[in-house]
Design a protein around this motif. Structure first.
Motif, short mmCIF file in Angstrom:
data_model
loop_
_atom_site.label_atom_id
_atom_site.label_comp_id
_atom_site.label_asym_id
_atom_site.label_seq_id
_atom_site.Cartn_x
_atom_site.Cartn_y
_atom_site.Cartn_z
N ASN A 136 -56.79 -50.40 11.78
CA ASN A 136 -58.04 -50.23 12.53
C ASN A 136 -58.12 -48.94 13.32
O ASN A 136 -59.21 -48.52 13.71
N SER A 137 -56.98 -48.30 13.57
CA SER A 137 -57.01 -47.11 14.43
C SER A 137 -56.36 -45.90 13.77
O SER A 137 -57.02 -44.89 13.55
N ILE A 138 -55.07 -45.98 13.47
CA ILE A 138 -54.34 -44.81 12.99
C ILE A 138 -54.87 -44.33 11.64
O ILE A 138 -55.19 -43.15 11.46
N TYR A 139 -54.99 -45.25 10.67
CA TYR A 139 -55.44 -44.85 9.33
C TYR A 139 -56.85 -44.28 9.35
O TYR A 139 -57.10 -43.21 8.78
N PRO A 140 -57.83 -44.93 10.03
CA PRO A 140 -59.18 -44.33 10.08
C PRO A 140 -59.20 -42.96 10.74
O PRO A 140 -59.95 -42.07 10.32
N LYS A 141 -58.40 -42.76 11.79
CA LYS A 141 -58.34 -41.46 12.45
C LYS A 141 -57.81 -40.39 11.50
O LYS A 141 -58.32 -39.27 11.45
N CYS A 142 -56.77 -40.74 10.76
CA CYS A 142 -56.23 -39.80 9.77
C CYS A 142 -57.29 -39.43 8.73
O CYS A 142 -57.45 -38.25 8.37
N GLN A 143 -58.00 -40.44 8.26
CA GLN A 143 -59.05 -40.19 7.28
C GLN A 143 -60.16 -39.31 7.85
O GLN A 143 -60.71 -38.44 7.16
N GLU A 144 -60.47 -39.53 9.13
CA GLU A 144 -61.52 -38.74 9.77
C GLU A 144 -61.13 -37.26 9.83
O GLU A 144 -61.94 -36.38 9.54
N ILE A 145 -59.87 -37.00 10.22
CA ILE A 145 -59.41 -35.61 10.28
C ILE A 145 -59.42 -34.99 8.89
O ILE A 145 -59.87 -33.86 8.69
N ALA A 146 -58.92 -35.75 7.90
CA ALA A 146 -58.87 -35.23 6.53
C ALA A 146 -60.26 -34.93 5.98
O ALA A 146 -60.48 -33.91 5.31
N SER A 147 -61.24 -35.79 6.28
CA SER A 147 -62.59 -35.60 5.75
C SER A 147 -63.29 -34.41 6.37
O SER A 147 -64.23 -33.87 5.80
N ASP A 148 -62.85 -33.98 7.55
CA ASP A 148 -63.49 -32.86 8.24
C ASP A 148 -63.03 -31.51 7.71
O ASP A 148 -63.72 -30.50 7.87
N ILE A 149 -61.85 -31.47 7.07
CA ILE A 149 -61.29 -30.19 6.64
C ILE A 149 -62.14 -29.51 5.56
O ILE A 149 -62.40 -28.31 5.65
N PRO A 150 -62.61 -30.21 4.50
CA PRO A 150 -63.43 -29.51 3.49
C PRO A 150 -64.68 -28.84 4.07
O PRO A 150 -65.04 -27.74 3.66
N SER A 151 -65.34 -29.51 5.02
CA SER A 151 -66.54 -28.90 5.60
C SER A 151 -66.19 -27.65 6.40
O SER A 151 -66.94 -26.67 6.40
N GLN A 152 -65.03 -27.66 7.06
CA GLN A 152 -64.61 -26.47 7.79
C GLN A 152 -64.27 -25.34 6.82
O GLN A 152 -64.56 -24.17 7.09
#
Length: 574
Positions: A136-152
């Motif tokens: 509920n916390s660690i995995y979604p946060k990791c996914q959030e960071i990973a999903s932001d990299i392509p847009s950057q």
């Protein structure tokens, strides 16, 4: 398959439950498909023909029943002292499983025995909490960071296109006169873009590896939750604390080309300039889930209005010995050093625990505690950096042509050493991994020295990985990033007269605040990570404060030179 006596355990029995349906159940002794029987104690499948052979093994108990009607039994661990007994109890004092014979023998006389299944339930509750946090916390946060990299990355590419278009339009106006400037600016931009791209690629690799590890941990915890094997559950070591510290999220201030109107007399200046890019790290932390289900986030702690002394202990350092450095071994014990050749470990109750003499029998210049909890000290006389293992002193770095001054241990386990040349004309900071130098930091971008050529210097690494040096001779705190690029120079608040700032000891806390002792003014300066003055600590009866360090609760530990006391000061609201 691995066979021990008549017991054979198929790997399929321990496979992930999502895939076990693909395997046909077989007798663990003869491999006949779809065996109808099951031994709860041995946890193996049996066909009718093999039951007799299995029951003939009298070294353990058996309970064979129809597999489709069986009730799953707890698999108790075997007693290490009574091999034919199962451990159905748990000794709270010894924290080990015990069998009835262990208890009746008087070995655990007076100890409280608990049904081991209750311990199993408690362990599984902890596993459930870990699983909840992972999913509920660690995995979604990791996914959030990973999903932001392509847009950057896309922003970097788009910004590169915009930059080139603007630059080419300006070039049409200026023609050949600006070709050299164009090349210089393009080279500067490409370097910035390359570094940013490398940073994003590095972070992407890091977060991808982290996601894989978190995914594996989730699978492991689920597997343990589905298992009744107490030994396996007891062997589980949670990695959630390690996973909670997520990699920082990179935030970019993208470089932009700023064109100027043409002026032939000031062509180089007015052509335009490239605004420096900045890459900041936003620390990401997962919310912590406590057993009650409440969720809390890491606090942003406010400073207390009136800092206060919460511990004040006397030491053996007199006026002639001085008290110059302090470093926390733990929240209860601190190492100190003065003008003599001894380093002393004190409890914060005022007890002297141990003393260590330097190998050269001369005074050390500075002390620190390594990531392994070992005392580190610098010795300018024999040009060494030393580690004390138990009571044995070992030289790990020996310099030639340089003498070590300040030292600190970094979050990565490296050592940062301030070194001064033998002729006292040069000073630099060197990062060491063990005895191997990794990075040398000496000059400003304009090839000017960062630090004064001699005098007292202390060093600390900030939480954002900046390297902070207090330079007493220069009356300044000089801060560079982890690559050695200059960030800022603090010379005291604007209202302070130049030359009246006497910085010595320096420390940093969990909020990336920088604290430095101003010995001549009997106070401590608190500045933020960008060099902005926040406040003084000047109300704690300080008398020439010198060495500083932090405990794990963000309390400041001060080596008060004038009084010979070690003070613990609270400056955050708790």
């Amino acid at each position: 398959m691995k066979k021990s006596g008549t017991l054979m355990i198929k790997m399929s029995d321990h496979m992930d439950p999502h895939f076990s349906a693909q395997d046909v159940l077989r007798c663990n002794l003869c491999e006949i498909a779809v065996p109808p029987l099951y031994c709860d104690f041995c946890q193996i499948h049996l066909c009718k023909a093999c039951v007799g052979e299995h029951l003939s093994d009298e070294s353990t108990e058996h309970n064979v029943s129809l597999y489709r009607t069986r009730v799953s039994a707890t698999k108790y661990p075997k007693c290490s002292k009574h091999l034919h007994k199962q451990c159905e109890l748990h000794c709270e004092q010894c924290d080990i499983p015990t069998c009835v014979q262990c208890v009746s023998s008087g070995e655990h006389l007076g100890h409280k025995q608990v049904n081991i299944e209750k311990i199993l339930e408690t362990k599984k509750e902890t596993l459930q909490i870990d699983l909840q946090e992972l999913e509920n916390s660690i995995y979604p946060k990791c996914q959030e960071i990973a999903s932001d990299i392509p847009s950057q990355k896309a922003l970097l590419v788009e910004n590169s296109k915009d930059f080139t278009t603007t630059l080419n339009k300006q070039r049409e106006i200026w023609y050949n006169e600006i070709d050299i400037i164009i090349k210089n600016l393009k080279s500067e931009f490409d370097e910035i873009e390359s570094k940013d791209t490398m940073a994003l690629n590095s972070q992407e690799d890091h977060i991808t590896r982290l996601i894989d590890e978190v995914t594996q941990s989730i699978a492991c915890v689920k597997k343990l939750l589905a298992s009744n094997d107490i030994s396996l559950v007891f062997e589980y070591k949670s990695r959630n604390a390690e996973f909670r510290k997520l990699p920082p999220k990179l935030v970019y201030s993208l470089p932009k080309f700023m064109p100027q109107r043409i002026n032939s007399e000031r062509i180089n200046e007015l052509f335009g300039h490239l605004e420096a890019a900045s890459t900041n790290s936003e620390e990401e932390h997962c919310n912590t889930v406590d057993p009650s289900g409440a969720i809390s986030s890491p606090p942003n702690k406010p400073l207390i209005n009136e800092p206060r002394v919460i511990k004040d202990i006397d030491t053996d350092y007199g006026e002639s010995d001085g008290l110059y450095s302090v470093s926390c071994l733990s929240d209860d014990d601190v190492w100190t050093r003065g003008q003599d050749n001894m380093m002393r470990l004190y409890s914060l109750q005022g007890d002297l625990i141990k003393s260590i003499q330097t190998n050269s029998k001369t005074r050390p210049q500075d002390i620190a505690v390594s990531s392994d909890g070992e005392l580190v000290y610098t010795d300018p006389k024999d040009r060494t950096v030393n580690i004390v293992k138990n009571t044995k002193v070992q030289a790990v770095i020996t310099l030639e042509g340089w003498r070590p001054l300040g030292v600190c241990s970094t979050s990565s386990g490296d050592l940062l050493i301030v070194v001064n040349s033998d002729d006292r004309k040069q000073t630099k900071v060197v990062r060491y991994f063990g005895s191997t130098p990794k990075v040398s930091i000496q000059y400003h971008a304009k090839n000017q020295p960062l630090y004064s050529s001699f005098g007292i210097k202390y060093i600390s690494e900030n939480r954002n990985l900046d390297i902070c040096v207090s330079d007493y001779t220069a009356s300044a705190v000089i801060v560079v990033n982890q690559d050695g690029l200059f960030r800022f120079k603090y010379t005291g608040p604007s209202s302070t007269t130049k030359g009246s700032f006497d910085p010595v000891g320096i420390a940093t806390d969990s909020q990336s605040l920088i604290l430095t002792a101003d010995c001549g003014n009997h106070c401590i300066h608190i500045i933020d990570q960008d060099g902005q003055f926040l406040r003084y600590i000047d109300n704690c009866d300080l008398n020439y404060p010198y060495g500083l360090c932090m405990d794990t609760e963000d309390n400041l530990i001060v080596a008060d030179n004038g009084s010979g006391k070690v003070k613990k000061i609270q400056y955050y609201i708790k």
